[in-house]
Design a protein around this motif. Sequence first.
Motif, mmCIF file in Angstrom:
data_model
loop_
_atom_site.group_PDB
_atom_site.id
_atom_site.type_symbol
_atom_site.label_atom_id
_atom_site.label_comp_id
_atom_site.label_asym_id
_atom_site.label_seq_id
_atom_site.Cartn_x
_atom_site.Cartn_y
_atom_site.Cartn_z
ATOM 1 N N MET A 1 0.844 -1.200 0.000
ATOM 2 C CA MET A 1 0.000 0.000 0.000
ATOM 3 C C MET A 1 0.876 1.246 0.000
ATOM 4 O O MET A 1 1.854 1.327 0.726
ATOM 5 C CB MET A 1 -0.901 0.012 1.233
ATOM 6 N N ALA A 2 0.501 2.202 -0.829
ATOM 7 C CA ALA A 2 1.258 3.443 -0.929
ATOM 8 C C ALA A 2 0.430 4.605 -0.391
ATOM 9 O O ALA A 2 -0.806 4.551 -0.350
ATOM 10 C CB ALA A 2 1.637 3.706 -2.381
ATOM 11 N N LYS A 3 1.135 5.656 0.026
ATOM 12 C CA LYS A 3 0.474 6.891 0.446
ATOM 13 C C LYS A 3 0.403 7.833 -0.753
ATOM 14 O O LYS A 3 1.447 8.189 -1.317
ATOM 15 C CB LYS A 3 1.247 7.547 1.581
ATOM 16 N N LEU A 4 -0.812 8.240 -1.121
ATOM 17 C CA LEU A 4 -1.008 9.108 -2.283
ATOM 18 C C LEU A 4 -1.633 10.422 -1.851
ATOM 19 O O LEU A 4 -2.553 10.450 -1.023
ATOM 20 C CB LEU A 4 -1.921 8.435 -3.317
ATOM 21 N N LEU A 5 -1.137 11.507 -2.425
ATOM 22 C CA LEU A 5 -1.684 12.827 -2.166
ATOM 23 C C LEU A 5 -2.165 13.422 -3.488
ATOM 24 O O LEU A 5 -1.403 13.459 -4.463
ATOM 25 C CB LEU A 5 -0.622 13.737 -1.531
ATOM 26 N N VAL A 6 -3.414 13.842 -3.521
ATOM 27 C CA VAL A 6 -3.979 14.484 -4.709
ATOM 28 C C VAL A 6 -4.185 15.965 -4.394
ATOM 29 O O VAL A 6 -4.904 16.305 -3.445
ATOM 30 C CB VAL A 6 -5.325 13.843 -5.116
ATOM 31 N N ILE A 7 -3.524 16.836 -5.175
ATOM 32 C CA ILE A 7 -3.674 18.283 -4.991
ATOM 33 C C ILE A 7 -4.377 18.820 -6.225
ATOM 34 O O ILE A 7 -3.762 18.992 -7.288
ATOM 35 C CB ILE A 7 -2.323 18.978 -4.780
ATOM 36 N N ASP A 8 -5.677 19.074 -6.111
ATOM 37 C CA ASP A 8 -6.489 19.486 -7.262
ATOM 38 C C ASP A 8 -7.702 20.234 -6.731
ATOM 39 O O ASP A 8 -8.350 19.772 -5.776
ATOM 40 C CB ASP A 8 -6.916 18.261 -8.063
ATOM 41 N N ASP A 9 -8.031 21.385 -7.326
ATOM 42 C CA ASP A 9 -9.183 22.149 -6.863
ATOM 43 C C ASP A 9 -10.503 21.649 -7.461
ATOM 44 O O ASP A 9 -11.570 22.176 -7.141
ATOM 45 C CB ASP A 9 -9.008 23.645 -7.158
#
Length: 491
Positions: A1-9
């Motif tokens: 399992m990976a840590k994912l960050l989504v930066i999107d408005d």
Amino acid sequence: MAKLLVIDDDVAICAILERIFRDKGHEVVCIHTLDEGLEKAIKMGPDAVFLDVRFPSGNGLEYLPLLKTVPSRPEVIVVTGYADPDSAERAIKADAWDYIEKPASMDSLVLALENALQYRRQKILSDPVDKLNRRGIVGRSPALNNCLSLAARCAKNDSHVLIYGETGTGKEMFARLIHENSPRADKNFVVVDCGSLPKTLAESLLFGHAKGAYTGAHKAETGLVRHAHQGTLFLDEVGDLPLPLQKAFLRVLEERRFRPIGEVEEVESDFRLISATNKDLARMAAEGKFREDLLFRLQAVTIHLPALRDRVDDILPLVENFVEREARRTGTEKKKLSPMFLKDLESYPWPGNVRELQHAMESVFAEAQDEPLFFARHLPASIRATLARSAFTKIESHAPAVQEKKEAGISEIPSSPTAPDETAKSAETMPLKWQDFRRTMVEDAEKRYLVELLARTEGEVKRAAALSGLSAPRLYELLRKHRITSRYSGE
């Protein structure tokens, strides 16, 4: 399992990505603003980041280099509905993993992520930095660690390396580090200072000559290129290599053979080439001042060394290294650093980089002599004068704005949070955007809080963390962000 960050408005895009990647077993966090996204990346330590480009508050590509320097060093996948060639080039040059145009198929996003994570796992398993002989290169900043990781990797093979960096950043030290961590470590490391090659003797110095080849050639000379046989040839300031020699050297790189002046037979030289420069060789090539074909050969691997002002976190360990080395050399007690001494070191821009810092510390030792504690007064007068002028300039630049406000009947921003009407009226006349104003006020408040917190806990981070309710890692991140040291005594 990976840590994912989504930066999107775009809330809808975030919801789709979150659902897809959670179904695949990953931890997913969605953030809708750039500043909060960067803060979350520092706190969360993601393995990968999906980054949009256009936000109301700015351009996501401006935050890409910052995301690449957070402690977890995530792979960044840029996903944008406003794709263009310039942005794509800028993203890849800033070390983005991929640049994907919206609307994108889910398969393309999943494939990009899987490839990025596979590469990341390989890189972590095979990263040889821990086994690297640093040769005295001191520092712990992400920018420096990235360079060390790249140097460790290319030390394993014979690829040509081009090192970019300002004067004093340690280009030759990095070249020696690559050589001494390579299979050629037991052979010669030959330095050629291209900037000081005499025009009339340059070819002879590089390629050698036969006895009597020209007036004054009383004996045969091997030449520097031949001396580097089976070792490493380091071309320092390669941008100063004369154009005629560039053409000759290009053939040497291609053939690994050359003919010394006055000789009939060619000789062989199997060398590994490392070059360094503080010039923009691509621009020089476009202007006809450097051979483009030679540049292509030099830069199989490119390392950009950061300026000291861009890795302020390394100033304290560098200074401590100087202090410990001097204590060993003289057999005396290790000297301590006063808070203002370290503050001034971290505030100075260091145009001469690490080399200038080293010379400054030599001057400090001479000035302090037997005194056990370094004060700002011990710094060279030129550094103190620059800092004083900088402080005065900041005050001076602020004064006209204050005067203009007074003349226009505009009050300063109220410090009380209990006067919303007054704050709103003042904000309407502010030259800054709300986001800029808010960021400035929050950062100022953070810094004042941290200084007071450390003062009350006598600089002990564990006590400060317990008192504040912050975790120790988060507190360290804030201290680095505001360039505050917890080592009041220098111990």
